[in-house]
Design a protein around this motif. Sequence first.
Motif, PDB file in Angstrom:
ATOM      1  N   TYR A 308      -5.596   0.109  -4.506  1.00 58.60           N
ATOM      2  CA  TYR A 308      -5.307   1.190  -5.355  1.00 58.60           C
ATOM      3  C   TYR A 308      -5.938   1.124  -6.641  1.00 58.60           C
ATOM      4  O   TYR A 308      -6.064   2.147  -7.398  1.00 58.60           O
ATOM      5  N   GLU A 312      -8.235   3.618  -4.175  1.00 61.79           N
ATOM      6  CA  GLU A 312      -8.319   3.889  -2.704  1.00 61.79           C
ATOM      7  C   GLU A 312      -6.837   3.306  -2.232  1.00 61.79           C
ATOM      8  O   GLU A 312      -6.187   2.349  -2.475  1.00 61.79           O
ATOM      9  N   ARG A 314      -6.195   2.764   1.363  1.00 61.09           N
ATOM     10  CA  ARG A 314      -6.130   2.776   2.656  1.00 61.09           C
ATOM     11  C   ARG A 314      -5.217   1.368   2.909  1.00 61.09           C
ATOM     12  O   ARG A 314      -4.631   0.864   2.059  1.00 61.09           O
ATOM     13  N   THR A 315      -4.979   1.174   4.373  1.00 60.60           N
ATOM     14  CA  THR A 315      -4.128   0.249   4.707  1.00 60.60           C
ATOM     15  C   THR A 315      -4.836  -0.811   5.161  1.00 60.60           C
ATOM     16  O   THR A 315      -5.567  -0.951   6.034  1.00 60.60           O
ATOM     17  N   TYR A 316      -4.532  -2.003   4.653  1.00 64.41           N
ATOM     18  CA  TYR A 316      -5.267  -3.281   5.026  1.00 64.41           C
ATOM     19  C   TYR A 316      -4.162  -4.639   5.520  1.00 64.41           C
ATOM     20  O   TYR A 316      -3.497  -5.040   4.648  1.00 64.41           O
ATOM     21  N   GLU A 336      -1.315   5.899   5.975  1.00 63.33           N
ATOM     22  CA  GLU A 336      -2.305   5.423   5.193  1.00 63.33           C
ATOM     23  C   GLU A 336      -1.872   5.250   3.898  1.00 63.33           C
ATOM     24  O   GLU A 336      -1.506   6.260   3.235  1.00 63.33           O
ATOM     25  N   ASP A 337      -1.725   4.006   3.424  1.00 64.34           N
ATOM     26  CA  ASP A 337      -0.889   3.807   2.269  1.00 64.34           C
ATOM     27  C   ASP A 337      -1.190   2.137   1.746  1.00 64.34           C
ATOM     28  O   ASP A 337      -1.221   1.328   2.826  1.00 64.34           O
TER      29      ASP A 337
END
Length: 533
Positions: A308, A312, A314-316, A336-337
């Motif tokens: 973030y 961004e 996205r989930t990783y 998606e967080d």
Amino acid sequence: YYTYGYYFGEVRVSPDDPDEVYIMGVPLLKSTDGGKTWEPKAENQPVHVDHHAMWIDPADPEHILLGNDGGLYESHDGGSNFIRHNVAPVGQFYTVNVDMETPYNIYGGLQDNGVFTGSSEDTPYDDTHWERIMGGDGMHVAIDPENSNLVYTGFQFGNYFRINRSDDSTERITPKHDIGEERYRFNWNTPVNMSHHHPDILYMGAQKLMRSMDRGENWTEISPDLTNEQAYQQKGNVPYSTITTIAESPLKFNVIWVGTDDGNIHITRDGGASWNRVSDELPQDRWVSEVHASVHDPATAYVSLNGYRYDEFRTYIYKTTDYGETWQSVIGNLPEDVVNIIVQDPENPKLLYAGQDNGSFVSFDDGNHWHLVNGVPNVASYDMVIHPRDLDLVIGTHGRSIYVMELEPLHQVADRREEPIVAIKPDTVRFSENWGNREAPYRDVDEPEVSWLYWLGDQGSGQLVTVEVLNKEKEQLALLETKGHYGFNRVNWNLKLAEASNDDEQASYLGKGEYTLIFRTDNRQDEVTLIVK
């Protein structure tokens, strides 16, 4: 105005006057002439500093809600005076940890409110047993499992101390660089870990990993710079290219994982003599928010990445089973967080727990499918720890304080979740002769309250559920009816078997003994034992 833009600096404009402006930070400032002049607000009042959030009532611009590191405040005169609404647990926890006392205590570092500790059995609104043991922005906490008076904790940028709570002594333990060597770069939330193998051994991360064998008295560098050192050349007033997470294997002392804020993950398998970067096939330049070393296999670890800071979200989450040579995504159906924390269950290797910026989640199948943990608000879960003895999951949220969840029900359904119905072992009930009594005419009748958990699989969701209560002779004493949905459900009962026949008699309740509870839906059933003693 003493505020840095990356942390505060938000602006609000009055809905009916474009020249009336507020700017948040330290302090809160207000302008009525479009920013030509400013005056501080909320000063000389019991109002916390570090202002983050504001809402101006569009129907009444004098009515303001203000959010800061001390909670929620309200003004009805344009910010000249504030009321504090101290009715909700809104602690901003960075970290949580536990000791081995009985009952155990919880420790946590809070944003701008120091480090607190309190009993795991306190209610959320009871602060009488919570004690502040460190100031500043509270960060990581490590507690000696053999002597809970020894606590290692501190505040931002690597300022750490050893506290002996038996005599209230405090000694600074932050490592110092050698003369002529580059200064240590300590992250805002510098990780400090206690070894799983001996409580005198500590780890602390800067751009290098350091280890102390004597409770922080002396430190030795056991790694080179593990960051992308060139990233540090981006000038700023916050250290960058720093270690953010350290994970020593609970199974092998020499296996240590390290993650950095500029995207690197390294592993040593020989106690620091050599290091191998294992993050080349993962998304690059992302903040490594957690590396979790498995308690079931020394070659297995989980990592979460956070993007973030690049806007961004996205989930990783990734898993390795070969010391980082290869990685597999385990995000499953997570929303998606960004992910802040990932933890594996110590009893069941397929059970995972994850904290995102909008909720806490559990997976029963090693990350293929995830379920939202209801009851924990959809706010940022920053840290999680599982008590090694009591098997409670302690969740530290950044904005809604701390939550504790018993994991035994999850263990019971982990391998049975596709069954139509699973009864969860109930807590023992203590009988009281006062059940049915009324202490005074204006008081309620003293009655027990029990809440029993059960699990419904997809096949049982939405159906009528009955709970049959049988004595040792298999005679039916009570029949309860409810309706459940997929997942965990509760049925509540007051243990009442019969109402009082007149004002001179008492109602009858379940007495001391052992009973069978049969949970049934659509001709499928499961049973557990209830003990009243």
